[in-house]
Design a protein around this motif. Structure first.
Motif, mmCIF file in Angstrom:
data_model
loop_
_atom_site.group_PDB
_atom_site.id
_atom_site.type_symbol
_atom_site.label_atom_id
_atom_site.label_comp_id
_atom_site.label_asym_id
_atom_site.label_seq_id
_atom_site.Cartn_x
_atom_site.Cartn_y
_atom_site.Cartn_z
ATOM 1 N N ILE A 1 11.197 -5.522 2.652
ATOM 2 C CA ILE A 1 11.749 -4.848 1.496
ATOM 3 C C ILE A 1 10.801 -5.030 0.472
ATOM 4 N N GLY A 2 10.263 -3.778 0.142
ATOM 5 C CA GLY A 2 9.301 -3.493 -0.772
ATOM 6 C C GLY A 2 7.933 -4.383 -0.300
ATOM 7 N N MET B 1 0.767 -1.021 0.012
ATOM 8 C CA MET B 1 0.054 -0.211 -0.064
ATOM 9 C C MET B 1 1.017 1.307 0.099
ATOM 10 N N PRO B 2 0.257 2.116 -0.534
ATOM 11 C CA PRO B 2 1.011 3.639 -0.568
ATOM 12 C C PRO B 2 1.394 3.918 0.877
ATOM 13 N N GLY B 3 2.592 4.618 1.036
ATOM 14 C CA GLY B 3 3.278 5.011 2.323
ATOM 15 C C GLY B 3 4.026 4.083 3.125
ATOM 16 N N ARG B 4 4.255 2.969 2.458
ATOM 17 C CA ARG B 4 5.036 1.882 3.289
ATOM 18 C C ARG B 4 6.390 2.080 2.878
ATOM 19 N N PRO B 5 7.514 2.106 3.504
ATOM 20 C CA PRO B 5 9.051 2.206 3.388
ATOM 21 C C PRO B 5 9.301 1.119 2.242
ATOM 22 N N PHE B 6 10.363 1.339 1.394
ATOM 23 C CA PHE B 6 10.825 0.579 0.695
ATOM 24 C C PHE B 6 11.812 -0.483 1.564
ATOM 25 N N LEU B 7 12.049 -0.126 2.639
ATOM 26 C CA LEU B 7 13.225 -0.825 3.345
ATOM 27 C C LEU B 7 12.870 -0.411 5.032
#
Length: 434
Positions: free
Chosen positions: A130-131, A62-68
């Motif tokens: 991660i993603g 979902m939008p707003g989640r960090p890549f890492l």
């Protein structure tokens, strides 16, 4: 007595091994979020990054989640006693408790039928994302201990203090202890889907599903009074104990399971749902357990004690049925969040554990509540929440300190279940990118 001490050591070690190696706790995968703890568990729609593995893996797409994101050693739990609670005992810290006070405590326990101690705790060794992929390794544990009214009186007074100095017979039936610990490794994956429920009428819309696969290993020890009597001139005790065999590495069960989740977001609204244990094959392997009968006798002139280790099948039926019936049952979590301003988020959650008394559950089986996160200062999020839980209620609060993508979080809670007041705390000393 040395043999008896060895048996009891196995009971303690078997319960502690996984939890040492490996909050709001409701299943075998521990909560990895001090923020969720501080919001009384109202976090299903909000969790992002590594926290989503235990709360809602669909949020990883979902939008707003960090890549890492990475979390190391977030840990917490709750502890409570009833009807004589820690607050009562704390009032007499370092002081001599007079007979009138102890007598009132005995009366409370007799009215309740038992003196209970409950401990729930969990620790996440590492959680990361991660993603759209997440991973978590951690452990959770519970300890339930009951003292019969007569046992509690014996602890307070012996067998004569409430009988004008005259010895009387006390029966310890109902005294027992059960503890189990579960280590869990989990991998999550989230997938965004082009599903639009409003056709764009309410703004940009996002939908995702998630799945978590997990491996669970557990250890357990259970003991129950088998007819102990504190007599007028002697004590006879009998205590059946079931615990993992020493050569079993203290692992008494293993299995695999899966969770499914979904997440939807439109405008300022987020909605999440998680079904835990869509399937779970965990069960106790009774070939890894042994039964030990602890018994003894002593009076003014003599004493003796024995421990006899027998096959599991010779253990009391009630203990064997308790172990055989335990399993991880499905649980449903539904939550939503609304962000009316840029610095305030309001959440609401519902948790429902399926199954009866045989369902393995760490913490209350049912929960419904609301929470909030306030970020007037963006680097110091403030959190609070309340919830109705099984047999009572819960209130929690906490805060975080964010700096250069890192967050240190600390939360506390008070939970009322029946006559028990349970206190809890959770700390997350290292959280990156969530």
């Amino acid at each position: 007595m040395s043999a008896n001490r060895a048996v009891m050591r196995r009971v303690v070690v078997s319960a502690a091994t996984i939890s040492i190696c490996a909050g709001v706790l409701s299943a075998q995968l521990p909560n990895s979020s001090a923020a969720a703890f501080g919001m009384a568990g109202n976090y299903t729609a909000m969790a992002r990054g590594y926290e989503a593995v235990s709360w809602n893996p669909a949020n990883l797409a979902m939008p707003g989640r960090p890549f890492l994101s990475i979390g190391l050693l977030p840990a917490g739990g709750t502890v409570g006693m009833d009807p004589v609670g820690f607050s009562m005992l704390g009032d007499y810290g370092g002081l001599l408790v007079d007979s009138a006070v102890k007598s009132s405590w005995v009366d409370l326990v007799r009215a309740s039928g038992r003196q209970r101690t409950r401990v729930d705790m969990g620790v996440t060794v590492i959680a990361l994302s991660i993603g759209p992929i997440g991973f978590s390794l951690g452990a959770s544990q519970y300890v339930n201990m009951d003292l019969s009214p007569d046992m509690f009186e014996a602890v307070m007074f012996g067998n004569a203090g409430l009988n004008n100095g005259q010895a009387k017979v006390l029966d310890f039936a109902g005294t027992g202890m059960e503890t189990a610990a579960f280590g869990t490794g989990a991998v999550s994956f989230a997938l965004p889907l082009p599903v639009r429920f409003t056709g764009g009428l309410l703004g940009p819309e996002h939908f995702a599903i998630g799945v978590t696969g997990k491996v669970v290993a557990g250890t357990m020890a259970i003991a129950q009074d088998g007819g102990s009597v504190f007599g007028t001139s002697s004590v006879n005790y009998s205590f059946p104990v079931i615990a993992p065999m020493e050569d079993s590495s203290f692992v008494g069960g293993i299995g695999t399971g899966a969770d499914l989740s979904a997440s939807w977001q439109v405008g300022r609204w987020k909605v999440g749902a998680l079904i835990e244990n869509v399937f779970n094959s965990f069960k106790w392997d009774t070939t890894k357990f042994e039964y030990t009968s602890l018994s003894g006798y002593f009076d003014a002139d003599s004493n003796s004690s024995t421990d006899t280790t027998l096959a599991y099948g010779q253990a009391p039926l009630a203990l064997r049925e308790r172990i055989a019936g335990q399993k991880f049952m499905p649980a449903i979590n539904v939550g939503m969040s609304f962000k009316p301003t840029g610095f305030l988020t309001i959440t609401a959650d519902l948790h429902q554990q399926m199954g009866g008394d045989d369902a393995i559950s760490i913490g209350p089986k049912n929960r419904m509540g609301v929470g909030a996160e306030l970020r007037i200062l963006p680097f110091i999020p403030l959190r609070a929440g309340v919830a109705s839980v099984t047999d009572g209620w819960q209130a929690a609060a906490g805060l975080g300190v964010r700096l250069l993508g890192l967050e240190i979080g600390l939360s506390g809670s008070v939970r009322k279940r029946g006559a028990a007041t349970e206190s809890g705390v959770m700390i997350s000393a290292f959280g990156l990118g969530h």
